[in-house]
Scaffold this motif. Structure first.
Motif, PDB file in Angstrom:
ATOM      1  N   PRO A  85       0.821  -1.215  -0.025  1.00  0.00           N
ATOM      2  CA  PRO A  85      -0.051   0.008  -0.026  1.00  0.00           C
ATOM      3  C   PRO A  85       0.817   1.196   0.039  1.00  0.00           C
ATOM      4  N   ALA A  86       0.259   2.199  -0.216  1.00  0.00           N
ATOM      5  CA  ALA A  86       0.797   3.524  -0.403  1.00  0.00           C
ATOM      6  C   ALA A  86      -0.492   4.791  -0.461  1.00  0.00           C
ATOM      7  N   ASP A  87      -0.014   5.844  -0.042  1.00  0.00           N
ATOM      8  CA  ASP A  87      -1.047   6.970   0.087  1.00  0.00           C
ATOM      9  C   ASP A  87      -0.881   7.666  -0.952  1.00  0.00           C
ATOM     10  N   ILE A  88      -1.411   7.116  -2.169  1.00  0.00           N
ATOM     11  CA  ILE A  88      -1.351   7.716  -3.665  1.00  0.00           C
ATOM     12  C   ILE A  88      -2.184   8.960  -3.676  1.00  0.00           C
ATOM     13  N   VAL A  89      -1.602  10.045  -4.265  1.00  0.00           N
ATOM     14  CA  VAL A  89      -2.182  11.269  -4.487  1.00  0.00           C
ATOM     15  C   VAL A  89      -2.806  11.647  -5.888  1.00  0.00           C
ATOM     16  N   TYR A  90      -1.946  10.808  -6.882  1.00  0.00           N
ATOM     17  CA  TYR A  90      -2.180  11.006  -8.414  1.00  0.00           C
ATOM     18  C   TYR A  90      -1.729   9.646  -9.103  1.00  0.00           C
ATOM     19  N   GLU A  91      -2.420   9.453  -9.990  1.00  0.00           N
ATOM     20  CA  GLU A  91      -1.901   8.355 -10.947  1.00  0.00           C
ATOM     21  C   GLU A  91      -2.314   8.320 -12.401  1.00  0.00           C
ATOM     22  N   ASP A  92      -1.484   8.164 -13.284  1.00  0.00           N
ATOM     23  CA  ASP A  92      -2.077   8.194 -14.830  1.00  0.00           C
ATOM     24  C   ASP A  92      -1.196   6.971 -15.456  1.00  0.00           C
TER      25      ASP A  92
ATOM     26  N   ALA B 189       1.956   9.004  -7.902  1.00  0.00           N
ATOM     27  CA  ALA B 189       2.775  10.025  -7.134  1.00  0.00           C
ATOM     28  C   ALA B 189       1.994   9.653  -5.812  1.00  0.00           C
ATOM     29  N   PHE B 190       2.696   9.538  -4.700  1.00  0.00           N
ATOM     30  CA  PHE B 190       2.459   9.191  -3.265  1.00  0.00           C
ATOM     31  C   PHE B 190       3.177   9.636  -2.203  1.00  0.00           C
TER      32      PHE B 190
ATOM     33  N   LEU C  16       6.426  11.700  -3.359  1.00  0.00           N
ATOM     34  CA  LEU C  16       7.430  11.197  -4.444  1.00  0.00           C
ATOM     35  C   LEU C  16       6.405  10.986  -5.756  1.00  0.00           C
ATOM     36  N   ILE C  17       7.148  11.471  -6.846  1.00  0.00           N
ATOM     37  CA  ILE C  17       6.503  11.368  -8.047  1.00  0.00           C
ATOM     38  C   ILE C  17       7.422  10.289  -8.989  1.00  0.00           C
ATOM     39  N   ILE C  18       6.708   9.172  -9.458  1.00  0.00           N
ATOM     40  CA  ILE C  18       7.735   8.279 -10.029  1.00  0.00           C
ATOM     41  C   ILE C  18       7.152   7.750 -11.338  1.00  0.00           C
ATOM     42  N   PRO C  19       7.894   7.426 -12.407  1.00  0.00           N
ATOM     43  CA  PRO C  19       7.650   6.956 -13.451  1.00  0.00           C
ATOM     44  C   PRO C  19       7.184   5.224 -13.504  1.00  0.00           C
ATOM     45  N   LYS C  20       6.119   4.942 -14.119  1.00  0.00           N
ATOM     46  CA  LYS C  20       5.896   3.602 -13.827  1.00  0.00           C
ATOM     47  C   LYS C  20       6.959   2.608 -14.754  1.00  0.00           C
ATOM     48  N   LYS C  21       7.608   3.428 -15.741  1.00  0.00           N
ATOM     49  CA  LYS C  21       8.784   2.701 -16.401  1.00  0.00           C
ATOM     50  C   LYS C  21      10.037   2.430 -15.276  1.00  0.00           C
ATOM     51  N   GLU C  22      10.572   1.560 -15.151  1.00  0.00           N
ATOM     52  CA  GLU C  22      11.364   1.262 -14.204  1.00  0.00           C
ATOM     53  C   GLU C  22      12.863   1.646 -14.973  1.00  0.00           C
TER      54      GLU C  22
ATOM     55  N   THR D 265       3.659  16.981 -13.820  1.00  0.00           N
ATOM     56  CA  THR D 265       2.760  16.491 -12.846  1.00  0.00           C
ATOM     57  C   THR D 265       2.907  16.849 -11.537  1.00  0.00           C
ATOM     58  N   ALA D 266       4.605  17.309 -11.322  1.00  0.00           N
ATOM     59  CA  ALA D 266       4.865  17.665  -9.960  1.00  0.00           C
ATOM     60  C   ALA D 266       4.263  18.941  -9.559  1.00  0.00           C
ATOM     61  N   SER D 267       4.462  19.967 -10.642  1.00  0.00           N
ATOM     62  CA  SER D 267       3.878  21.146 -10.738  1.00  0.00           C
ATOM     63  C   SER D 267       2.216  21.274 -10.314  1.00  0.00           C
ATOM     64  N   ARG D 268       1.846  20.462 -10.952  1.00  0.00           N
ATOM     65  CA  ARG D 268       0.311  20.149 -10.949  1.00  0.00           C
ATOM     66  C   ARG D 268      -0.158  19.761  -9.621  1.00  0.00           C
ATOM     67  N   ILE D 269       0.588  18.718  -9.063  1.00  0.00           N
ATOM     68  CA  ILE D 269       0.565  18.211  -7.746  1.00  0.00           C
ATOM     69  C   ILE D 269       0.446  19.199  -6.626  1.00  0.00           C
ATOM     70  N   ALA D 270       1.704  20.172  -6.870  1.00  0.00           N
ATOM     71  CA  ALA D 270       1.932  21.262  -5.811  1.00  0.00           C
ATOM     72  C   ALA D 270       0.703  22.173  -5.658  1.00  0.00           C
ATOM     73  N   LYS D 271       0.254  22.389  -6.934  1.00  0.00           N
ATOM     74  CA  LYS D 271      -0.970  23.127  -6.912  1.00  0.00           C
ATOM     75  C   LYS D 271      -2.449  22.880  -6.343  1.00  0.00           C
ATOM     76  N   ASP D 272      -2.346  21.558  -6.678  1.00  0.00           N
ATOM     77  CA  ASP D 272      -3.324  20.729  -5.840  1.00  0.00           C
ATOM     78  C   ASP D 272      -3.256  20.839  -4.298  1.00  0.00           C
ATOM     79  N   GLN D 273      -2.016  20.463  -3.953  1.00  0.00           N
ATOM     80  CA  GLN D 273      -1.649  20.751  -2.600  1.00  0.00           C
ATOM     81  C   GLN D 273      -1.608  21.962  -1.828  1.00  0.00           C
ATOM     82  N   GLY D 274      -1.831  23.033  -2.475  1.00  0.00           N
ATOM     83  CA  GLY D 274      -1.721  24.073  -2.098  1.00  0.00           C
ATOM     84  C   GLY D 274      -0.501  24.856  -1.708  1.00  0.00           C
ATOM     85  N   ILE D 275       0.728  24.229  -2.178  1.00  0.00           N
ATOM     86  CA  ILE D 275       1.970  24.790  -2.118  1.00  0.00           C
ATOM     87  C   ILE D 275       2.652  25.481  -3.127  1.00  0.00           C
ATOM     88  N   SER D 276       1.905  25.910  -4.150  1.00  0.00           N
ATOM     89  CA  SER D 276       2.526  26.305  -5.147  1.00  0.00           C
ATOM     90  C   SER D 276       2.890  27.732  -4.923  1.00  0.00           C
TER      91      SER D 276
END
Ligand code: AMP
Length: 113
Positions: free
Chosen positions: A14-21, A26-27, A39-45, A66-77
């Motif tokens: 498990p992980a606390d996932i905040v975004y996935e495509d 990102a979790f 942490l934002i990670i590619p699915k590619k290894e 995606t990191a930029s978008r998550i920062a906005k979503d998290q209110g820290i942009s």
């Protein structure tokens, strides 16, 4: 060898996932170093930035946008944040699946440790 992040991608642990495509996940970091630590990670290894190739240009751009978008979503942009990609031994990398740390919610200092 499969890393712990690959197991998170495969939903084996498990992980606390905040975004996935289709390309990335990102979790929340399990041991946060800031009020917001994702942490934002590619699915590619890709083990680290040191192994990134020309073929990965689009994917790496996607991780940053995606990191930029998550920062906005998290209110820290607007207040600001830091993106970090620890790379190999002297970069302090512990998990060898490329990842970008998104850190925010407090004043960052410079130089980093
Ligand atoms: P690095 O030192 O750049 O390789 O960062 C690896 C990060 O992964 C560290 O900040 C760890 O706290 C984090 N981490 C390790 N295992 C997990 C996990 N199962 N879930 C979330 N974060 C993790």
């Amino acid at each position: 060898m499969s890393t712990i992040f690959k197991k998170i991608i495969d939903k084996e642990i498990p992980a606390d996932i905040v975004y996935e495509d289709d390309l990335c996940l990102a979790f929340r970091d399990i041991d946060p170093k800031a009020p917001t630590h994702i942490l934002i990670i590619p699915k590619k290894e890709i083990p680290s930035m040191a192994e990134a190739s020309q073929d990965d240009e689009g994917l790496l751009g996607h991780l940053l946008v995606t990191a930029s978008r998550i920062a906005k979503d998290q209110g820290i942009s607007d207040s600001g944040y830091r993106l970090v990609a620890n790379t190999n031994n002297q970069g302090g990398q512990e998990v060898y699946h490329l990842h970008i740390h998104l850190l925010g919610g407090r004043q960052m200092t410079w130089p980093p440790g």
